[in-house]
Design a protein around this motif. Structure first.
Motif, PDB file in Angstrom:
ATOM      1  N   LYS A 107      82.189 -13.031 142.942  1.00  0.00           N
ATOM      2  CA  LYS A 107      82.668 -13.387 141.605  1.00  0.00           C
ATOM      3  C   LYS A 107      82.596 -14.876 141.286  1.00  0.00           C
ATOM      4  CE  LYS A 107      85.677  -9.419 141.172  1.00  0.00           C
ATOM      5  NZ  LYS A 107      87.005  -8.932 140.877  1.00  0.00           N
ATOM      6  N   ILE A 108      82.233 -15.710 142.250  1.00  0.00           N
ATOM      7  CA  ILE A 108      82.193 -17.145 141.964  1.00  0.00           C
ATOM      8  C   ILE A 108      81.005 -17.486 141.062  1.00  0.00           C
ATOM      9  CG2 ILE A 108      83.390 -17.802 144.076  1.00  0.00           C
ATOM     10  CD1 ILE A 108      80.702 -18.768 145.177  1.00  0.00           C
ATOM     11  N   ILE A 109      81.168 -18.537 140.290  1.00  0.00           N
ATOM     12  CA  ILE A 109      80.119 -19.041 139.412  1.00  0.00           C
ATOM     13  C   ILE A 109      79.252 -19.992 140.238  1.00  0.00           C
ATOM     14  CG2 ILE A 109      79.637 -20.340 137.307  1.00  0.00           C
ATOM     15  CD1 ILE A 109      81.108 -17.670 136.841  1.00  0.00           C
ATOM     16  N   LYS A 110      77.947 -19.785 140.174  1.00  0.00           N
ATOM     17  CA  LYS A 110      77.044 -20.580 140.988  1.00  0.00           C
ATOM     18  C   LYS A 110      76.085 -21.387 140.115  1.00  0.00           C
ATOM     19  CE  LYS A 110      76.401 -16.648 142.532  1.00  0.00           C
ATOM     20  NZ  LYS A 110      77.551 -16.096 141.867  1.00  0.00           N
ATOM     21  N   VAL A 111      76.017 -22.695 140.417  1.00  0.00           N
ATOM     22  CA  VAL A 111      75.090 -23.602 139.747  1.00  0.00           C
ATOM     23  C   VAL A 111      74.304 -24.318 140.843  1.00  0.00           C
ATOM     24  CG1 VAL A 111      74.861 -25.632 138.269  1.00  0.00           C
ATOM     25  CG2 VAL A 111      76.663 -23.962 137.807  1.00  0.00           C
ATOM     26  N   MET A 112      72.992 -24.288 140.743  1.00  0.00           N
ATOM     27  CA  MET A 112      72.140 -24.956 141.728  1.00  0.00           C
ATOM     28  C   MET A 112      71.685 -26.296 141.152  1.00  0.00           C
ATOM     29  SD  MET A 112      68.435 -23.805 143.282  1.00  0.00           S
ATOM     30  CE  MET A 112      68.964 -22.553 144.408  1.00  0.00           C
ATOM     31  N   LEU A 113      71.932 -27.367 141.915  1.00  0.00           N
ATOM     32  CA  LEU A 113      71.431 -28.697 141.583  1.00  0.00           C
ATOM     33  C   LEU A 113      70.309 -28.964 142.570  1.00  0.00           C
ATOM     34  CD1 LEU A 113      74.866 -30.503 141.253  1.00  0.00           C
ATOM     35  CD2 LEU A 113      73.501 -29.494 139.435  1.00  0.00           C
TER      36      LEU A 113
END
Length: 67
Positions: free
Chosen positions: A19-25
């Motif tokens: 359920k975590i929100i994932k953003v890739m940098l």
């Protein structure tokens, strides 16, 4: 990152915490890695380095609103 790629970390995190929100940098991720992260880790968004702070804030705000 040494020993493990970013998309692999995101997939492992998704398996444990779906359920975590994932953003890739990223500076290096190619199309295949991004596609894997989207499909196998439910990646929400990605930004290429050098991002602008405004873009980073706009990217994470929707995820924070879901908390």
């Amino acid at each position: 990152m040494p020993r493990i790629k970013g998309d692999e970390i995101l997939i492992k995190l998704y398996q444990k915490y779906p359920k975590i929100i994932k953003v890739m940098l990223t500076v290096q991720a190619g199309g295949a890695a991004l596609q894997r992260a989207v499909q196998d880790a439910d990646l929400n968004c990605f930004l290429y380095k050098q991002w602008k702070n405004k873009h980073l804030i706009e990217t994470i705000k929707p995820g924070l609103a879901k908390l």
